[in-house]
Scaffold this motif. Structure first.
Motif, short mmCIF file in Angstrom:
data_model
loop_
_atom_site.label_atom_id
_atom_site.label_comp_id
_atom_site.label_asym_id
_atom_site.label_seq_id
_atom_site.Cartn_x
_atom_site.Cartn_y
_atom_site.Cartn_z
N SER A 269 -6.90 2.75 -8.07
CA SER A 269 -6.51 4.39 -8.03
C SER A 269 -5.71 4.59 -9.40
O SER A 269 -4.52 4.07 -9.52
CB SER A 269 -6.00 4.63 -6.69
N GLY A 270 -6.11 5.71 -9.86
CA GLY A 270 -5.21 6.04 -11.06
C GLY A 270 -5.26 5.43 -12.33
O GLY A 270 -4.78 5.55 -13.37
N GLY A 271 -5.97 4.28 -12.38
CA GLY A 271 -6.49 3.39 -13.45
C GLY A 271 -7.52 3.89 -14.31
O GLY A 271 -8.30 4.76 -13.94
N ARG A 272 -7.90 3.16 -15.63
CA ARG A 272 -8.84 3.42 -16.25
C ARG A 272 -9.81 2.30 -16.44
O ARG A 272 -11.10 2.51 -16.99
CB ARG A 272 -8.21 3.81 -17.54
N SER A 273 -9.68 1.14 -15.89
CA SER A 273 -10.32 -0.03 -16.38
C SER A 273 -10.24 -1.09 -15.30
O SER A 273 -8.99 -1.16 -14.57
CB SER A 273 -9.96 -0.66 -17.57
N PRO A 274 -11.40 -1.65 -15.12
CA PRO A 274 -11.16 -3.02 -14.07
C PRO A 274 -10.25 -3.91 -14.38
O PRO A 274 -9.54 -4.67 -13.64
CB PRO A 274 -12.56 -3.49 -14.00
N LEU A 275 -9.74 -3.90 -15.76
CA LEU A 275 -9.10 -5.05 -16.14
C LEU A 275 -7.48 -4.85 -15.53
O LEU A 275 -6.60 -5.65 -15.50
CB LEU A 275 -8.54 -4.93 -17.87
#
Length: 324
Positions: A124-130
């Motif tokens: 949540s709030g992120g841009r990448s699965p990394l």
């Protein structure tokens, strides 16, 4: 050492009695948690306990070092050229910082894999699965599959060769048939296992013992790079930093905390019945003091950080481990 308080009835305790963590507001009890804990050796003998060593729970992220053994034994880690930093991120429940994401990416890059092949969620709030706290584990899973020529698209399925190999390795460490282990999906999509608390402690007795090369390599990496295993100001990272290479710490969701005494073949597992993270940290520090696994100076620093969430609040623990 915490002493029984008249505010909590029942001052006579035995090994069968769970520990009790209390939150006090300006010295007045407000909340409490019941906690089970056990210490085992490499032979699976319960040496000390508080509560029920057969308490069942999912091991959650405390399973990660054992899931990462395939990454090592398959040769995938060496092929990636990831070093100890890569091994540490494979075992991590990290904070999703740029540094953490970068280490997970390096595993994929070394194995000639793409970020899009990760099947952990975008946080949540992120841009990448990394940035997901399990990205290192998933990257190591994919690298292992590439090394072994196993299917990449289905690497999270319980019947996938990778997951079957993880199940086999854990069963061997526990000296039980793999078919007896209960498997369920963790929040990141990977399989996790329902184990007895004593079985979790046995796994961690193996992790810190130094007798099995793959586990010894992973434990050494976790101790060398604790900042990658969790993150700044997080419990596992700070405990391992202050433990002078003597204690491995790895938590899991829903009140799971596991620890190894390095070089002695002893493992500890903790389960908070209501899943509280603050309670598992309080119990871990309380029992580390009882067992003399950390220096007084290190314990004092950790207590200040994790037992005093605010100037008017304090966590304390009632009870202790007793010989079984």
């Amino acid at each position: 050492m915490a002493q029984p308080s008249p505010s909590f009835p029942g001052s006579t305790r035995s090994a069968k009695t769970p520990l009790e963590v209390r939150l006090e507001r300006e010295g007045i009890p407000e909340s409490r948690h019941r906690v089970h804990a056990v210490v085992c050796d490499q032979r699976g003998r319960v040496l000390m306990r508080a509560g029920d060593p057969q308490q069942l729970s999912f091991v959650r992220s405390a399973l990660k070092p054992f899931q990462a053994t395939i990454f090592v034994s398959s040769g995938a880690a060496d092929r990636c050229g990831c070093g100890d930093r890569g091994l540490a991120i494979a075992c991590a429940s990290h904070a999703g910082t740029a540094a953490h994401a970068r280490e997970a990416f390096k595993l994929l890059w070394g194995a000639e894999l793409e970020v899009e092949q990760l099947q952990c969620p975008v946080p949540s709030g992120g841009r990448s699965p990394l940035e997901h706290n399990c990205s290192g584990k998933h990257a190591a899973f994919l690298a292992s599959c590439r090394q072994m020529h196993w299917p990449l698209e289905t690497y999270l399925q319980p019947n996938h060769p990778l997951q079957q190999e993880v199940l086999k390795r854990v069963a061997e460490l526990l000296a039980v048939p793999a078919a007896e282990l209960v498997v369920a999906r963790d929040d990141c999509g990977a399989p996790t296992l329902q184990l007895q608390l004593a079985q979790m402690a046995l796994l961690y007795a193996h992790l810190g013992a130094g007798a099995l090369p793959d586990l010894e390599r992973l434990s050494r990496a976790m101790l060398a790079h604790p900042e990658l295993v969790a993150g700044e100001d997080r419990f596992d990272t700070e405990l391992m930093r202050l433990g002078h290479g003597q204690v491995i710490s790895k938590g899991g969701a829903e009140g799971i905390q596991c620890l190894s005494r390095v070089g002695e073949g002893l493992g500890m597992a903790i389960k908070v019945e209501d899943g509280s993270a603050r309670a598992k940290h309080a119990v871990a520090l309380h029992l580390l003091e009882q067992l003399d696994w950390l220096t007084p100076a290190g314990l004092e620093q950790l207590r200040h950080r994790f037992l005093e969430p605010a100037p008017h609040l304090r966590l304390s623990v009632l009870g202790e481990l007793r010989f079984d």
